[in-house]
Design a protein around this motif. Structure first.
Motif, short mmCIF file in Angstrom:
data_model
loop_
_atom_site.label_atom_id
_atom_site.label_comp_id
_atom_site.label_asym_id
_atom_site.label_seq_id
_atom_site.Cartn_x
_atom_site.Cartn_y
_atom_site.Cartn_z
N GLU A 1 0.88 -1.15 0.00
CA GLU A 1 0.00 0.00 0.00
C GLU A 1 0.93 1.21 0.00
N PHE B 1 1.63 5.55 0.21
CA PHE B 1 1.27 6.93 0.57
C PHE B 1 2.02 7.82 -0.40
N TRP C 1 -3.58 7.69 -0.30
CA TRP C 1 -3.13 6.30 -0.24
C TRP C 1 -3.69 5.57 -1.44
N THR D 1 6.79 7.74 -3.11
CA THR D 1 5.85 7.17 -2.15
C THR D 1 6.58 6.61 -0.95
#
Length: 187
Positions: A48, A50, A78, A103
């Motif tokens: 995942e 950010f 996100w 990220t």
């Protein structure tokens, strides 16, 4: 990079310096070039992300080859292929960079360990998940019940700088309209 994540987390929960230093050890800094894929359909998506800098497009390509944009994620958003990330299955989405992008990513296993070791971070991720689901529900309902003009107006209101960073073709696809329809709406 880390400062942006800390500020983002602090919008929901306050971490001490020690707690944040613990949390950041679970993340990996990543840099991507414009047009580079971060996730490709068929791959196992184990992270995942950010967004610290840049903008990415999450899209599904149907069997006829038509692309359907689910998300345009920019700074402080996100993204992942949630089904693939949470269930360890091959991704159905393609995620590629519309700009050079930076990220902070976290693997499923690391997120689980972080949440097990920090109630505050577990709370943070639960709040982000809930907020994301609410936003997705609003987007689906808008696609089902609002006119193209209303969806465009809402997009401009929510994301006033998006149209300066993303092509009209992509915005049209995100809104579920043709490029020609978007041109009429924006004139």
């Amino acid at each position: 990079m880390e400062i942006k994540l800390r500020e983002h987390i602090h919008q929901i929960v306050q971490l001490t310096d020690e707690e944040f230093q613990h949390a950041i050890t679970f993340f990996t800094k990543r840099r991507y070039r414009k047009h580079q894929y971060i996730v490709q359909a068929g791959d196992v998506n184990s992270h995942e992300h950010f967004v610290v800098k840049g903008i990415v497009k999450s899209a599904y390509t149907d069997p006829e080859g038509r692309e359907h944009i689910l998300q345009l994620a920019m700074e402080e958003w996100w993204f992942s292929d949630p089904n693939a990330f949470n269930n360890g299955i091959p991704a159905t989405l393609n995620v590629d960079c519309l700009e050079d992008t930076e990220t902070l990513s976290i693997s499923f296993e690391s997120k689980e360990r972080l949440c097990a070791s920090s109630r505050k971070m577990e709370y943070f991720f639960r709040k982000k998940y809930t907020t994301g689901n609410i936003a997705l529900q609003k987007r689906v309902l808008a696609l089902l019940s609002h006119s193209a003009a209303e969806r465009y107006k809402q997009l401009l209101s929510q994301y006033p700088t998006l149209h300066t960073r993303v092509s009209k073709t992509l915005i049209a696809s995100y809104l579920g309209v043709t490029r020609e329809t978007l041109s009429r709406l924006s004139s």
